[in-house]
Design a protein around this motif. Structure first.
Motif, mmCIF file in Angstrom:
data_model
loop_
_atom_site.group_PDB
_atom_site.id
_atom_site.type_symbol
_atom_site.label_atom_id
_atom_site.label_comp_id
_atom_site.label_asym_id
_atom_site.label_seq_id
_atom_site.Cartn_x
_atom_site.Cartn_y
_atom_site.Cartn_z
ATOM 1 N N VAL A 56 -6.897 5.261 2.999
ATOM 2 C CA VAL A 56 -8.067 4.599 2.421
ATOM 3 C C VAL A 56 -8.505 5.278 1.124
ATOM 4 C CG1 VAL A 56 -10.488 3.978 2.820
ATOM 5 C CG2 VAL A 56 -8.821 3.721 4.666
ATOM 6 N N GLY A 57 -8.331 6.571 1.041
ATOM 7 C CA GLY A 57 -8.800 7.329 -0.111
ATOM 8 C C GLY A 57 -8.146 6.969 -1.426
ATOM 9 N N VAL A 58 -6.985 6.349 -1.400
ATOM 10 C CA VAL A 58 -6.284 5.997 -2.642
ATOM 11 C C VAL A 58 -6.596 4.580 -3.126
ATOM 12 C CG1 VAL A 58 -4.409 7.624 -2.213
ATOM 13 C CG2 VAL A 58 -4.194 5.256 -1.417
ATOM 14 N N ILE A 59 -7.425 3.842 -2.398
ATOM 15 C CA ILE A 59 -7.785 2.480 -2.795
ATOM 16 C C ILE A 59 -8.708 2.545 -4.008
ATOM 17 C CG2 ILE A 59 -9.008 0.388 -2.088
ATOM 18 C CD1 ILE A 59 -8.196 1.069 0.807
ATOM 19 N N ASP A 60 -8.438 1.685 -4.981
ATOM 20 C CA ASP A 60 -9.288 1.616 -6.175
ATOM 21 C C ASP A 60 -10.734 1.366 -5.782
ATOM 22 O OD1 ASP A 60 -7.255 2.056 -7.984
ATOM 23 O OD2 ASP A 60 -6.921 -0.070 -8.402
ATOM 24 N N GLY A 61 -11.631 2.141 -6.338
ATOM 25 C CA GLY A 61 -13.051 1.960 -6.111
ATOM 26 C C GLY A 61 -13.627 2.743 -4.952
ATOM 27 N N VAL A 62 -12.774 3.312 -4.097
ATOM 28 C CA VAL A 62 -13.279 4.099 -2.968
ATOM 29 C C VAL A 62 -13.776 5.443 -3.487
ATOM 30 C CG1 VAL A 62 -12.653 5.312 -0.835
ATOM 31 C CG2 VAL A 62 -11.896 2.968 -1.197
ATOM 32 N N ARG A 63 -15.048 5.713 -3.246
ATOM 33 C CA ARG A 63 -15.657 6.967 -3.703
ATOM 34 C C ARG A 63 -15.698 8.007 -2.597
ATOM 35 N NH1 ARG A 63 -18.440 2.726 -5.867
ATOM 36 N NH2 ARG A 63 -19.989 2.662 -4.208
ATOM 37 N N ALA A 108 -16.136 5.731 7.842
ATOM 38 C CA ALA A 108 -17.173 5.397 6.876
ATOM 39 C C ALA A 108 -16.551 5.395 5.486
ATOM 40 C CB ALA A 108 -18.317 6.402 6.944
ATOM 41 N N VAL A 109 -16.782 4.303 4.754
ATOM 42 C CA VAL A 109 -16.177 4.147 3.434
ATOM 43 C C VAL A 109 -17.248 3.718 2.442
ATOM 44 C CG1 VAL A 109 -14.407 2.964 2.081
ATOM 45 C CG2 VAL A 109 -13.997 3.439 4.500
ATOM 46 N N ASP A 110 -17.312 4.432 1.322
ATOM 47 C CA ASP A 110 -18.216 4.071 0.243
ATOM 48 C C ASP A 110 -17.372 3.551 -0.911
ATOM 49 O OD1 ASP A 110 -20.481 3.746 -1.312
ATOM 50 O OD2 ASP A 110 -20.520 5.839 -1.946
ATOM 51 N N GLY A 111 -17.558 2.278 -1.248
ATOM 52 C CA GLY A 111 -16.813 1.659 -2.337
ATOM 53 C C GLY A 111 -15.556 0.977 -1.829
ATOM 54 N N GLY A 112 -14.847 0.372 -2.759
ATOM 55 C CA GLY A 112 -13.614 -0.318 -2.426
ATOM 56 C C GLY A 112 -13.853 -1.699 -1.845
ATOM 57 N N ASP A 113 -12.808 -2.462 -1.784
ATOM 58 C CA ASP A 113 -12.830 -3.824 -1.282
ATOM 59 C C ASP A 113 -12.629 -3.829 0.233
ATOM 60 O OD1 ASP A 113 -12.502 -6.832 -1.727
ATOM 61 O OD2 ASP A 113 -10.593 -6.312 -0.769
ATOM 62 N N ASP A 114 -13.477 -4.581 0.946
ATOM 63 C CA ASP A 114 -13.412 -4.617 2.412
ATOM 64 C C ASP A 114 -12.023 -4.996 2.916
ATOM 65 O OD1 ASP A 114 -14.806 -4.691 5.130
ATOM 66 O OD2 ASP A 114 -14.033 -6.752 4.991
ATOM 67 N N ALA A 115 -11.434 -6.026 2.336
ATOM 68 C CA ALA A 115 -10.105 -6.474 2.786
ATOM 69 C C ALA A 115 -9.051 -5.396 2.552
ATOM 70 C CB ALA A 115 -9.716 -7.770 2.080
ATOM 71 N N ALA A 116 -9.161 -4.693 1.430
ATOM 72 C CA ALA A 116 -8.203 -3.624 1.124
ATOM 73 C C ALA A 116 -8.353 -2.457 2.087
ATOM 74 C CB ALA A 116 -8.383 -3.158 -0.319
ATOM 75 N N VAL A 117 -9.600 -2.125 2.431
ATOM 76 C CA VAL A 117 -9.841 -1.031 3.373
ATOM 77 C C VAL A 117 -9.266 -1.389 4.737
ATOM 78 C CG1 VAL A 117 -11.621 0.261 4.622
ATOM 79 C CG2 VAL A 117 -11.859 -0.134 2.165
#
Length: 64
Positions: free
Chosen positions: A23-30, A42-51
């Motif tokens: 998950v950490g390498v997805i664009d926009g994930v902070r 728990a994920v801050d940022g990124g696209d829901d479908a991509a996560v």
């Protein structure tokens, strides 16, 4: 505010490292944090479908 995903199959530190890495390498994930005891991601940022796809791509189901 992070989005929290329930991932019932999380059982160990290896699961944690695998999911955080995917998950950490997805664009926009902070931020990504896996809580083994609670079986949550728990994920801050990124696209829901991509996560969701990343978590499922490493072998875990995301509960709805």
């Amino acid at each position: 505010m992070p989005t929290v995903y329930s991932v019932p199959e999380i059982s160990c530190d290896h699961c944690k490292q695998t999911i955080e890495g995917a998950v950490g390498v997805i664009d926009g994930v902070r931020m990504v944090h896996v809580e083994v005891d609670d079986r949550t991601v728990a994920v801050d940022g990124g696209d829901d479908a991509a996560v969701r796809a990343a978590i499922e791509g490493v072998g875990f189901d995301v509960a709805d």
